[in-house]
Design an enzyme around this catalytic site. Sequence first.
Site, PDB file in Angstrom:
ATOM      1  N   ARG A 131      -0.044   4.443  17.629  1.00 56.44           N
ATOM      2  CA  ARG A 131      -0.434   5.417  16.597  1.00 56.44           C
ATOM      3  C   ARG A 131      -0.192   6.878  16.988  1.00 56.44           C
ATOM      4  NH1 ARG A 131       0.226   1.558  13.807  1.00 56.44           N
ATOM      5  NH2 ARG A 131      -1.286   0.655  12.387  1.00 56.44           N
ATOM      6  N   ASP A 172       0.825  -1.221   0.000  1.00 59.05           N
ATOM      7  CA  ASP A 172       0.000   0.000   0.000  1.00 59.05           C
ATOM      8  C   ASP A 172       0.853   1.263   0.000  1.00 59.05           C
ATOM      9  OD1 ASP A 172      -2.471  -1.250  -0.002  1.00 59.05           O
ATOM     10  OD2 ASP A 172      -2.682  -1.186   2.182  1.00 59.05           O
ATOM     11  N   SER A 178      -3.880  -8.899   7.332  1.00 63.29           N
ATOM     12  CA  SER A 178      -3.459  -7.529   7.617  1.00 63.29           C
ATOM     13  C   SER A 178      -2.872  -7.528   9.028  1.00 63.29           C
ATOM     14  CB  SER A 178      -4.678  -6.605   7.522  1.00 63.29           C
ATOM     15  OG  SER A 178      -4.390  -5.395   8.186  1.00 63.29           O
ATOM     16  N   ASP A 235      -7.360   3.371  13.063  1.00 66.13           N
ATOM     17  CA  ASP A 235      -6.040   4.000  12.964  1.00 66.13           C
ATOM     18  C   ASP A 235      -6.084   5.364  12.288  1.00 66.13           C
ATOM     19  OD1 ASP A 235      -4.797   1.950  14.329  1.00 66.13           O
ATOM     20  OD2 ASP A 235      -4.493   0.759  12.521  1.00 66.13           O
TER      21      ASP A 235
HETATM   22  N1  ARG Z   1      -8.294  -3.533  16.135  1.00 65.69           N
HETATM   23  C1  ARG Z   1      -7.074  -3.042  16.699  1.00 65.69           C
HETATM   24  C2  ARG Z   1      -7.178  -1.570  16.974  1.00 65.69           C
HETATM   25  O1  ARG Z   1      -8.023  -0.917  16.450  1.00 65.69           O
HETATM   26  C3  ARG Z   1      -5.873  -3.391  15.826  1.00 65.69           C
HETATM   27  C4  ARG Z   1      -5.786  -2.622  14.556  1.00 65.69           C
HETATM   28  C5  ARG Z   1      -4.633  -3.052  13.720  1.00 65.69           C
HETATM   29  N2  ARG Z   1      -4.339  -2.094  12.671  1.00 65.69           N
HETATM   30  C6  ARG Z   1      -3.976  -2.400  11.467  1.00 65.69           C
HETATM   31  N3  ARG Z   1      -3.765  -1.417  10.643  1.00 65.69           N
HETATM   32  N4  ARG Z   1      -3.833  -3.644  11.035  1.00 65.69           N
HETATM   33  O2  ARG Z   1      -6.419  -1.061  17.731  1.00 65.69           O
END
Ligand code: ARG
Length: 420
Positions: A115, A34, A196, A144
């Site tokens: 993040r 990506d 992912s 995110d």
């Molecule tokens: N569901 C979790 C969260 O919102 C993990 C997210 C993982 N992010 C990703 N871009 N694969 O914190």
Amino acid sequence: MSDASQIPVTRTASYEADPAQVHRVLLLYSGGLDTSVMLKWIQDSYHAEVVCLTVNLGQPGEDYGVIEGKALQLGALECHIVDAREEFARDYLTPAIRANAVYGDGYPLFTALGRPLIAKLAVDYARSSGCDTIAHGCTGKGNDQVRIEATIATLAPELKVIAPVRSWQMGREEEIAYARENGIPVKGGTESAPYSIDDNLWGRSSEGKWIEDLDHAPDDDVFQLVTRPELAPDEAEIVELTFEQGVPVALNGRQLGLVELIETAAEIGARHGVGILDHIEDRIVGLKVRDIYEAPAAALILPAHRELERLVCTIHQNQFKGDLDRQWGYLVYAGLWWEPLRGDLDAYMDRVNERVTGTIGLKLYKGHVRVVTRSSPNAVYDASLASFSESGGLFSQTASPGFIELWSLQSRMAWRLRNE
Ligand code: ARG
């Protein structure tokens, strides 16, 4: 395909970039498909320069030299690789440990904690590299994007944001085709999309593929960090964690810096199959999503911390803190790291944790962690008072009936009123 046509024309938020004003972009670059496509696509469709930033939060198995080389080869002006593990542990994981931070039914928030730091570094590097815009690879369906954009909009109102995955119309097939046309190296082929993944020192998440089928039990290949419990050693292992003021400082009596301690705990926990969580989650944007988590370090440190905290706190502190812990976890999950309430809560967490010093022994065995020993100079505990055999001193058993009569008074009166 005409790239410029994929630039969004309508903007919903004031921080979204006006294409005419995008001249130099700071791209949060992972080296994956990506963001590699993005690196090229931004240069082509915005006619802008791109500076890359890759943040090391302790995700295992990353080759930063390769990532940097790839960024430069794809036309990045420069590629900054930042090792932020110490800062992550000190400023993000320490408060999380003090707040026993989990969301939902035990997700230890590693992504949610990472993040705001990644976005803060993006702001720092965007400013120092003369960028007007920050680009990231988040989709429009996840948490995110919220965490990253809320951070940028809070810390740097002068910077704009672009999130190409939300606006370009490319699916995975088209991304691969675009990559091939533009000389972007693609690992593997066009076979089905991989899981992912997001990971750092504190844990690893997997989403996508069969995980989206709620009645599909985990396939073995999803577990790339933690040993599957059925393959874990037949011998149990005891691990002792020592805390000072709520922060782990030693493992099995060996003093370690927080990063190294977390890495060591993760290794031991992973060997014993601990920290696996198959989790349905309420996302901020309304969706319910399933994640497979592997968080072996958190699976040791959080229960040990919670146990020690309960030992040194009174019943009233213990009753109260759980509610604040939950609120802290929710704010962080929901992308509001910079919300003042989080700082207010931290003041309380820090104050309580001044006394959270001592050692907890954990027994690990085939996917399970159990507290087996506790010691603390601050324990609100007196073995002679708690003992079944003794009476006297501060505790008189003959005083108990009087206590019970008064303690139950209102409940007894209310019962009688309802049952007469
Ligand atoms: N569901 C979790 C969260 O919102 C993990 C997210 C993982 N992010 C990703 N871009 N694969 O914190």
